[in-house]
Design a protein around this motif. Structure first.
Motif, PDB file in Angstrom:
ATOM      1  N   PHE A 192       0.851  -1.190   0.000  1.00 49.71           N
ATOM      2  CA  PHE A 192       0.000   0.000   0.000  1.00 49.71           C
ATOM      3  C   PHE A 192       0.886   1.239   0.000  1.00 49.71           C
ATOM      4  O   PHE A 192       1.818   1.332   0.805  1.00 49.71           O
ATOM      5  N   THR A 193       0.614   2.160  -0.920  1.00 46.07           N
ATOM      6  CA  THR A 193       1.371   3.407  -0.963  1.00 46.07           C
ATOM      7  C   THR A 193       0.402   4.581  -0.963  1.00 46.07           C
ATOM      8  O   THR A 193      -0.790   4.426  -1.258  1.00 46.07           O
ATOM      9  N   GLU A 194       0.928   5.752  -0.647  1.00 47.96           N
ATOM     10  CA  GLU A 194       0.098   6.957  -0.592  1.00 47.96           C
ATOM     11  C   GLU A 194      -0.650   7.136  -1.907  1.00 47.96           C
ATOM     12  O   GLU A 194      -0.081   6.991  -2.978  1.00 47.96           O
ATOM     13  N   GLY A 195      -1.917   7.412  -1.810  1.00 43.48           N
ATOM     14  CA  GLY A 195      -2.739   7.629  -2.999  1.00 43.48           C
ATOM     15  C   GLY A 195      -3.453   6.386  -3.500  1.00 43.48           C
ATOM     16  O   GLY A 195      -4.305   6.479  -4.384  1.00 43.48           O
ATOM     17  N   ASP A 196      -3.098   5.211  -2.975  1.00 39.95           N
ATOM     18  CA  ASP A 196      -3.784   3.981  -3.382  1.00 39.95           C
ATOM     19  C   ASP A 196      -5.263   4.059  -3.008  1.00 39.95           C
ATOM     20  O   ASP A 196      -5.620   4.593  -1.966  1.00 39.95           O
ATOM     21  N   ALA A 224      16.759   5.145  -3.998  1.00 47.53           N
ATOM     22  CA  ALA A 224      18.115   4.866  -4.480  1.00 47.53           C
ATOM     23  C   ALA A 224      19.123   5.688  -3.687  1.00 47.53           C
ATOM     24  O   ALA A 224      18.864   6.817  -3.290  1.00 47.53           O
ATOM     25  N   SER A 225      20.286   5.102  -3.481  1.00 43.24           N
ATOM     26  CA  SER A 225      21.311   5.815  -2.727  1.00 43.24           C
ATOM     27  C   SER A 225      22.627   5.777  -3.504  1.00 43.24           C
ATOM     28  O   SER A 225      23.507   4.991  -3.218  1.00 43.24           O
ATOM     29  N   GLY A 276       0.513  -4.369  -9.994  1.00 38.88           N
ATOM     30  CA  GLY A 276       1.553  -4.747  -9.039  1.00 38.88           C
ATOM     31  C   GLY A 276       2.876  -4.072  -9.346  1.00 38.88           C
ATOM     32  O   GLY A 276       3.573  -3.598  -8.446  1.00 38.88           O
ATOM     33  N   GLY A 277       3.232  -4.027 -10.623  1.00 40.37           N
ATOM     34  CA  GLY A 277       4.482  -3.374 -11.029  1.00 40.37           C
ATOM     35  C   GLY A 277       4.482  -1.891 -10.704  1.00 40.37           C
ATOM     36  O   GLY A 277       5.475  -1.349 -10.230  1.00 40.37           O
ATOM     37  N   ALA A 317       6.277   2.632  -7.325  1.00 41.42           N
ATOM     38  CA  ALA A 317       5.901   3.730  -6.430  1.00 41.42           C
ATOM     39  C   ALA A 317       6.552   3.563  -5.066  1.00 41.42           C
ATOM     40  O   ALA A 317       7.024   4.527  -4.468  1.00 41.42           O
ATOM     41  N   ARG A 318       6.601   2.317  -4.586  1.00 42.31           N
ATOM     42  CA  ARG A 318       7.190   2.057  -3.272  1.00 42.31           C
ATOM     43  C   ARG A 318       8.700   2.290  -3.294  1.00 42.31           C
ATOM     44  O   ARG A 318       9.286   2.752  -2.331  1.00 42.31           O
TER      45      ARG A 318
END
Length: 75
Positions: free
Chosen positions: A21-25, A59-60, A47-48, A53-54
């Motif tokens: 679950f991500t913001e806006g779902d 990235a670092s 799903g992709g 989104a997650r």
């Protein structure tokens, strides 16, 4: 968890991440006997798309885009 005066609950972050679950779902609350289940709405992102989104912004690296392209393409 506690239900607030507006009938809202906060889903703990570890459970949101674990279940994608991500913001806006868009979500649905489904009655299942005496239980309520929170599920992704049928018109939710694929799903992709949820995975991307997650991962977005996690990235670092300090490499430039050109340096990353060279690594990926060998150019």
């Amino acid at each position: 968890m506690r239900l607030n005066s507006k009938g809202q609950v906060t889903i703990p972050a570890d459970l949101r991440h674990k279940h994608g679950f991500t913001e806006g779902d868009e979500v649905e609350v489904v009655e299942d006997g005496d239980t309520l289940r929170i599920v992704h709405a049928r018109a939710a992102r694929s799903g992709g798309e949820r995975i991307v989104a997650r991962m977005r912004g996690t990235a670092s690296t300090k490499k430039t885009t050109a340096e990353l392209m060279e690594l990926l393409r060998g150019e």
